[in-house]
Scaffold this motif. Structure first.
Motif, PDB file in Angstrom:
ATOM      1  N   SER A   1      54.050  41.873  31.505  1.00 54.31           N
ATOM      2  CA  SER A   1      52.947  41.110  32.100  1.00 54.31           C
ATOM      3  C   SER A   1      51.591  41.541  31.560  1.00 54.31           C
ATOM      4  N   VAL A   2      50.689  40.564  31.505  1.00 57.39           N
ATOM      5  CA  VAL A   2      49.273  40.809  31.249  1.00 57.39           C
ATOM      6  C   VAL A   2      48.540  40.435  32.534  1.00 57.39           C
ATOM      7  N   VAL A   3      47.872  41.404  33.133  1.00 56.54           N
ATOM      8  CA  VAL A   3      47.253  41.242  34.452  1.00 56.54           C
ATOM      9  C   VAL A   3      45.743  41.082  34.288  1.00 56.54           C
ATOM     10  N   SER A   4      45.178  40.099  34.983  1.00 54.98           N
ATOM     11  CA  SER A   4      43.732  39.871  34.958  1.00 54.98           C
ATOM     12  C   SER A   4      43.071  40.558  36.150  1.00 54.98           C
ATOM     13  N   LEU A   5      42.123  41.451  35.851  1.00 52.93           N
ATOM     14  CA  LEU A   5      41.336  42.159  36.864  1.00 52.93           C
ATOM     15  C   LEU A   5      39.880  42.154  36.411  1.00 52.93           C
ATOM     16  N   HIS A   6      39.005  42.742  37.222  1.00 44.13           N
ATOM     17  CA  HIS A   6      37.581  42.717  36.910  1.00 44.13           C
ATOM     18  C   HIS A   6      36.930  44.069  37.174  1.00 44.13           C
ATOM     19  N   PHE A   7      35.987  44.431  36.292  1.00 45.94           N
ATOM     20  CA  PHE A   7      35.020  45.469  36.627  1.00 45.94           C
ATOM     21  C   PHE A   7      34.053  44.883  37.668  1.00 45.94           C
ATOM     22  N   GLY A   8      33.335  45.750  38.358  1.00 42.63           N
ATOM     23  CA  GLY A   8      32.253  45.276  39.215  1.00 42.63           C
ATOM     24  C   GLY A   8      32.624  45.040  40.659  1.00 42.63           C
ATOM     25  N   TYR A   9      33.884  45.256  41.036  1.00 41.33           N
ATOM     26  CA  TYR A   9      34.304  45.051  42.423  1.00 41.33           C
ATOM     27  C   TYR A   9      34.858  46.360  42.981  1.00 41.33           C
ATOM     28  N   PRO A  10      34.234  46.923  44.003  1.00 44.20           N
ATOM     29  CA  PRO A  10      34.697  48.218  44.546  1.00 44.20           C
ATOM     30  C   PRO A  10      36.155  48.206  44.974  1.00 44.20           C
ATOM     31  N   ASP A  11      36.622  47.078  45.534  1.00 51.09           N
ATOM     32  CA  ASP A  11      38.012  47.028  46.005  1.00 51.09           C
ATOM     33  C   ASP A  11      39.008  47.155  44.855  1.00 51.09           C
ATOM     34  N   THR A  12      38.621  46.701  43.670  1.00 52.77           N
ATOM     35  CA  THR A  12      39.501  46.842  42.508  1.00 52.77           C
ATOM     36  C   THR A  12      39.665  48.310  42.136  1.00 52.77           C
TER      37      THR A  12
ATOM     38  N   TYR B   1      39.424  36.545  15.239  1.00 51.70           N
ATOM     39  CA  TYR B   1      40.420  36.923  16.245  1.00 51.70           C
ATOM     40  C   TYR B   1      41.685  36.093  16.043  1.00 51.70           C
ATOM     41  N   PRO B   2      42.778  36.694  15.588  1.00 48.64           N
ATOM     42  CA  PRO B   2      44.001  35.916  15.357  1.00 48.64           C
ATOM     43  C   PRO B   2      44.594  35.325  16.627  1.00 48.64           C
ATOM     44  N   HIS B   3      44.306  35.963  17.781  1.00 47.42           N
ATOM     45  CA  HIS B   3      44.892  35.524  19.044  1.00 47.42           C
ATOM     46  C   HIS B   3      43.803  35.367  20.106  1.00 47.42           C
ATOM     47  N   VAL B   4      44.106  34.540  21.089  1.00 44.46           N
ATOM     48  CA  VAL B   4      43.321  34.437  22.320  1.00 44.46           C
ATOM     49  C   VAL B   4      44.150  35.084  23.422  1.00 44.46           C
ATOM     50  N   LEU B   5      43.523  35.943  24.196  1.00 41.50           N
ATOM     51  CA  LEU B   5      44.256  36.696  25.213  1.00 41.50           C
ATOM     52  C   LEU B   5      44.091  36.048  26.582  1.00 41.50           C
ATOM     53  N   SER B   6      45.190  35.538  27.106  1.00 38.71           N
ATOM     54  CA  SER B   6      45.224  34.998  28.461  1.00 38.71           C
ATOM     55  C   SER B   6      45.949  36.003  29.365  1.00 38.71           C
ATOM     56  N   TYR B   7      46.674  35.537  30.367  1.00 40.71           N
ATOM     57  CA  TYR B   7      47.383  36.441  31.282  1.00 40.71           C
ATOM     58  C   TYR B   7      48.391  35.642  32.092  1.00 40.71           C
ATOM     59  N   ASP B   8      49.358  36.353  32.670  1.00 38.52           N
ATOM     60  CA  ASP B   8      50.340  35.698  33.531  1.00 38.52           C
ATOM     61  C   ASP B   8      50.253  36.170  34.980  1.00 38.52           C
ATOM     62  N   VAL B   9      49.389  37.148  35.253  1.00 43.80           N
ATOM     63  CA  VAL B   9      49.175  37.631  36.630  1.00 43.80           C
ATOM     64  C   VAL B   9      47.675  37.656  36.892  1.00 43.80           C
ATOM     65  N   ASP B  10      47.243  36.906  37.907  1.00 48.65           N
ATOM     66  CA  ASP B  10      45.833  36.885  38.307  1.00 48.65           C
ATOM     67  C   ASP B  10      45.704  37.659  39.617  1.00 48.65           C
TER      68      ASP B  10
ATOM     69  N   ALA C   1      56.659  47.974  30.036  1.00 52.78           N
ATOM     70  CA  ALA C   1      55.217  48.187  29.944  1.00 52.78           C
ATOM     71  C   ALA C   1      54.489  46.936  30.396  1.00 52.78           C
ATOM     72  N   VAL C   2      53.262  47.127  30.871  1.00 52.93           N
ATOM     73  CA  VAL C   2      52.387  46.025  31.255  1.00 52.93           C
ATOM     74  C   VAL C   2      50.989  46.326  30.732  1.00 52.93           C
ATOM     75  N   ALA C   3      50.161  45.274  30.612  1.00 54.40           N
ATOM     76  CA  ALA C   3      48.772  45.451  30.188  1.00 54.40           C
ATOM     77  C   ALA C   3      47.858  45.032  31.333  1.00 54.40           C
ATOM     78  N   LEU C   4      47.048  45.966  31.802  1.00 53.16           N
ATOM     79  CA  LEU C   4      46.022  45.664  32.793  1.00 53.16           C
ATOM     80  C   LEU C   4      44.738  45.356  32.029  1.00 53.16           C
ATOM     81  N   THR C   5      44.244  44.123  32.155  1.00 55.11           N
ATOM     82  CA  THR C   5      43.081  43.700  31.397  1.00 55.11           C
ATOM     83  C   THR C   5      41.923  43.434  32.361  1.00 55.11           C
ATOM     84  N   PHE C   6      40.714  43.831  31.961  1.00 55.50           N
ATOM     85  CA  PHE C   6      39.553  43.762  32.835  1.00 55.50           C
ATOM     86  C   PHE C   6      38.430  42.970  32.187  1.00 55.50           C
ATOM     87  N   HIS C   7      37.880  42.024  32.948  1.00 54.00           N
ATOM     88  CA  HIS C   7      36.682  41.316  32.524  1.00 54.00           C
ATOM     89  C   HIS C   7      35.519  42.295  32.662  1.00 54.00           C
TER      90      HIS C   7
END
Length: 265
Positions: A228-239, A195-204, A80-86
């Motif tokens: 993996s925890v992947v960093s992505l963003h809302f607000g970009y059409p290409d995403t 918040y017990p944890h701060v969420l970072s990522y290993d894939v940008d 499993a992986v987590a896709l995370t979005f700003h």
């Protein structure tokens, strides 16, 4: 004229009592369910296909004792992986991205900017109703590691307050703004805020550099692996365009896209 006898009168009273009791029972059943969100409708279809009449409860932060305070990835042994979005940007793109994720059976994690929620409060419930994680990405998306202690605290707690007002919870995660990891001060302030944890990522994904959908897809798929925890963003059409290809290739590799909470559980 119909003559009303004692027997008829008793029958009418019994029938009337039955109607009243039936009505009271119906009202009682309706009131025992969870209260509907003010914008919810019993007939409005949910994006994932289930009824939206009862809002999804908003989870609170959880501690994961086997994981560090600052989390960059989950277990490498789980497929499993987590896709995370700003969470900020054009709301129509956010809705499209959520729909694309749900169409592929994926669940994501959204770290929302408080000022964005102020402008688009309905998106908090939209995210939760889709089965996704919702968390805190500070109030104004400033360089939080460079701020004074009072300023950094205000950025964290102001966004937490927005989330609590909109959902009943401060959200499941905190991610620092304009930094891949939190400083020791920001980490402490986040914990003090609940918040017990701060969420970072290993894939940008580097999607914020606007490299185009094929490049976003390649960047993610070249680096991602189990946990993996992947960093992505809302607000970009290409995403939005890249997301289906990313999810389909993850599926071919036997990797599920889940919320960060699921990844660590």
């Amino acid at each position: 004229m119909v003559r009303v006898t004692t027997t008829n009168r008793r029958g009418a009273l019994r029938a009337g009592a039955g109607l009243v009791a039936g009505g009271a029972f119906a009202v009682g059943c309706a009131e025992t369910g969870a209260p509907a969100h003010p914008d919810a409708s019993a007939t409005r279809p949910h994006p994932s296909g289930r009824s939206a009449a009862t809002p999804r409860p908003a989870p609170s932060p959880r501690a994961f004792p086997r994981h560090p305070v600052q989390i960059t990835h989950g277990p490498r042994t789980d497929a499993a992986v987590a896709l995370t979005f700003h969470g900020q940007g054009e709301p129509a793109l956010a809705r499209r991205l959520l729909t694309e994720a749900e169409r592929e059976g994926a669940r994501i994690t959204v770290l929302a900017v408080g000022s964005w929620l102020d402008e688009h409060p309905d998106l908090a419930r939209r995210i939760l109703d889709g089965g996704h994680d919702l968390g805190n990405h500070t109030q104004r998306h400033l360089a939080i590691n460079a701020m004074s202690e009072p300023g950094a605290r205000a950025e964290i707690t102001a966004c937490a307050d927005r989330l609590r007002r909109l959902t009943g919870s401060i959200g499941t995660w905190f991610r620092p703004s304009r930094a891949p990891t939190a400083s020791a001060l920001v980490t402490r302030l986040a914990q003090e805020a609940g918040y017990p944890h701060v969420l970072s990522y290993d894939v940008d994904s580097l999607d914020y550099t606007r490299p185009g959908a094929p490049a976003i897809t390649r960047t993610v798929l070249d680096q991602v692996r189990a946990g993996s925890v992947v960093s992505l963003h809302f607000g970009y059409p290409d995403t939005v365009v890249a997301l289906p290809a990313v999810l389909q290739e993850l599926g071919r590799r036997g990797l599920r896209a889940v919320t960060t909470t699921e990844l660590l559980s």
